[in-house]
Design a protein around this motif. Sequence first.
Motif, PDB file in Angstrom:
ATOM      1  N   ASP A 219      49.171   8.105  37.240  1.00  0.00           N
ATOM      2  CA  ASP A 219      48.956   6.938  38.099  1.00  0.00           C
ATOM      3  C   ASP A 219      49.715   5.755  37.500  1.00  0.00           C
ATOM      4  N   LEU A 220      50.865   5.429  38.106  1.00  0.00           N
ATOM      5  CA  LEU A 220      51.704   4.332  37.626  1.00  0.00           C
ATOM      6  C   LEU A 220      51.243   3.052  38.307  1.00  0.00           C
ATOM      7  N   GLY A 221      50.393   2.291  37.627  1.00  0.00           N
ATOM      8  CA  GLY A 221      49.813   1.098  38.214  1.00  0.00           C
ATOM      9  C   GLY A 221      50.593  -0.160  37.892  1.00  0.00           C
TER      10      GLY A 221
ATOM     11  N   SER B  13      50.972   9.125  41.390  1.00  0.00           N
ATOM     12  CA  SER B  13      50.547   8.039  42.267  1.00  0.00           C
ATOM     13  C   SER B  13      51.255   6.791  41.759  1.00  0.00           C
ATOM     14  N   GLY B  14      51.748   5.964  42.673  1.00  0.00           N
ATOM     15  CA  GLY B  14      52.506   4.813  42.194  1.00  0.00           C
ATOM     16  C   GLY B  14      52.232   3.534  42.952  1.00  0.00           C
ATOM     17  N   GLN B  15      52.304   2.407  42.230  1.00  0.00           N
ATOM     18  CA  GLN B  15      52.245   1.099  42.870  1.00  0.00           C
ATOM     19  C   GLN B  15      53.315   1.034  43.961  1.00  0.00           C
ATOM     20  N   MET B  16      52.957   0.477  45.102  1.00  0.00           N
ATOM     21  CA  MET B  16      53.833   0.508  46.273  1.00  0.00           C
ATOM     22  C   MET B  16      54.837  -0.651  46.282  1.00  0.00           C
ATOM     23  N   HIS B  17      55.875  -0.481  47.084  1.00  0.00           N
ATOM     24  CA  HIS B  17      56.795  -1.548  47.527  1.00  0.00           C
ATOM     25  C   HIS B  17      57.791  -2.045  46.482  1.00  0.00           C
TER      26      HIS B  17
ATOM     27  N   LEU C 136      61.420   3.448  44.602  1.00  0.00           N
ATOM     28  CA  LEU C 136      60.122   2.843  44.349  1.00  0.00           C
ATOM     29  C   LEU C 136      59.708   3.195  42.917  1.00  0.00           C
ATOM     30  N   PRO C 137      58.742   2.464  42.331  1.00  0.00           N
ATOM     31  CA  PRO C 137      58.437   2.658  40.913  1.00  0.00           C
ATOM     32  C   PRO C 137      58.180   4.093  40.477  1.00  0.00           C
ATOM     33  N   LYS C 138      57.257   4.793  41.132  1.00  0.00           N
ATOM     34  CA  LYS C 138      56.937   6.147  40.662  1.00  0.00           C
ATOM     35  C   LYS C 138      58.102   7.106  40.896  1.00  0.00           C
TER      36      LYS C 138
ATOM     37  N   LYS D 267      56.296  22.250  36.510  1.00  0.00           N
ATOM     38  CA  LYS D 267      56.852  21.814  37.792  1.00  0.00           C
ATOM     39  C   LYS D 267      56.453  20.363  38.067  1.00  0.00           C
ATOM     40  N   VAL D 268      57.344  19.641  38.739  1.00  0.00           N
ATOM     41  CA  VAL D 268      57.094  18.242  39.050  1.00  0.00           C
ATOM     42  C   VAL D 268      57.131  18.066  40.575  1.00  0.00           C
ATOM     43  N   PHE D 269      56.056  17.460  41.113  1.00  0.00           N
ATOM     44  CA  PHE D 269      55.922  17.288  42.558  1.00  0.00           C
ATOM     45  C   PHE D 269      56.076  15.816  42.919  1.00  0.00           C
ATOM     46  N   ALA D 270      56.473  15.549  44.147  1.00  0.00           N
ATOM     47  CA  ALA D 270      56.917  14.206  44.549  1.00  0.00           C
ATOM     48  C   ALA D 270      55.841  13.144  44.374  1.00  0.00           C
ATOM     49  N   GLY D 271      54.607  13.436  44.773  1.00  0.00           N
ATOM     50  CA  GLY D 271      53.537  12.442  44.640  1.00  0.00           C
ATOM     51  C   GLY D 271      53.438  11.531  45.841  1.00  0.00           C
ATOM     52  N   GLY D 272      52.726  10.414  45.659  1.00  0.00           N
ATOM     53  CA  GLY D 272      52.509   9.526  46.797  1.00  0.00           C
ATOM     54  C   GLY D 272      52.250   8.102  46.375  1.00  0.00           C
ATOM     55  N   ALA D 273      52.254   7.217  47.360  1.00  0.00           N
ATOM     56  CA  ALA D 273      51.873   5.822  47.140  1.00  0.00           C
ATOM     57  C   ALA D 273      50.442   5.766  46.635  1.00  0.00           C
ATOM     58  N   ASP D 274      50.119   4.732  45.839  1.00  0.00           N
ATOM     59  CA  ASP D 274      48.786   4.691  45.220  1.00  0.00           C
ATOM     60  C   ASP D 274      47.659   4.745  46.235  1.00  0.00           C
TER      61      ASP D 274
END
Length: 497
Positions: free
Chosen positions: A8-10, A78-82, A156-158, A232-239
Amino acid sequence: MKYVIGIDLGTSSVKTMLVDKLGNVVHEASENYPLFHEKSGWCEQRPEDWVTGTVTSLQKLLSGSKVSAEDIEGISFSGQMHGLVLLDANHKVLRNAILWNDTRTTAQCRSIEEALGTKLLGIAKNAALEGFTLPKLLWVKEFEPEVYAKAEVFLLPKDYLRYRMTGHIAQEYSDAAGTLLLDMIGKQWSTEICQAVGIEERICPPIVESHACVGNVTAEFAAQSGLTVNTKVFAGGADNACGAIGSGILSEGRTLCSVGTSGVILAYEENKELDVAGKVHFFNHAKQDAFYAMGVTLAAGYSLQWFHDTFCKELSFPDMLGGLEAAGVGAKGLLFTPYLVGERTPHPDADIRGAFIGMDGSHTRDHFARAVVEGITFSLRESLEILRAAGKTIPSIISIGGGAKNETWLQIQADVFQVEVVRLESEQGPGMGAAMLAAYGCGWFQSLEACADVFLKPAQTYQPISANVEKYNELYRLYQQVYHQTKELSQALGSFR
């Protein structure tokens, strides 16, 4: 036993979470990094700090858990958006990242509206606000043209963190939806928007699904972090999308209240034609071919952090909130508006500022703390009311984040929202959602819903208390008047900041 890691990249820290096949959180670690405020309203970070922080956090996670890196099957994010990360032709960072809570781009928002008019809502499904990525791109193009000219791609950050982990450039739909450049229904970058505002579509990265595998950990990153190249590394999503997954917001009627630095009310949606008229955000979910509607309070948890750091830094957060119950409903006639950095929903206003209304000499620190908590909750109710007005039926709300860590606050939510509020056993939100995307991507489950059935369990429910509901309805009506009666004062005081 096999494991996955949710990262979780906050905004203030990166958190890593090791999860087994039963959804148990085996170990957690985190690492902080700084924010930079060069000017009023500016907020930036160094992307390299995300990478070094993640490496350190992963090292702590592996050493603390005693789990073999060979048993870690997958990682997701999960990543901080925008936030805007610009890379040159060699994929080197061109400048600090401009974050979601940076408000320097009001003029660029107006130019987007002038260029696209009503077409913007039709394509991107969202109004032009300072937090989104497109206004940041336009700001860099106008004020740092030499930087913009060198830009090969934006991330985006993540997505930048994932690039550094895998060497693969990509973005996924839930974060792409927050750029204001995505044709949300068509699920592709909008040529019409790019051409209208003068952004070259070539700098938009390829888009993949949130559960897509984008590669494995590179040998270089494995050597730094302690992971292996077999992971394996998966794309993830917005926080917020990951927070929804990690809270089981995966079917119609499911709704989330999340209090982090910002605060959100988020409702699952499959109807791509839901009409919220830009009053709340409408984004692609990290679950494939689904959406969510979301209202945002910019300074939710941040308001509490500010109050703590300014008035009672010597106390722990539990101690600071220990007097909430005794302070009583309405904090003895004290109201707080959480507009410390402007506001987004329902008032897209970068200039408005917060206020305490009704202070007198009898108010104690506990009254002020309760007023802050109630003000945050009133602000979130404004988003909830917009969703209800659009026809959403909300039978209950899952509460995560700071608002779920205090029982009195959970009861306040039930009373203010006038609906059952549920706290989960594993209140991990975005990090758990990232882990679930990795588990699904690894093939542990046939669907995210099946994963949620195993990973997520309710712990406690809170029902509205009728006497409190009546008082809060009256207080809420007073709260709604404060914005309109302080708007001009906030603007006038801006010249003194």
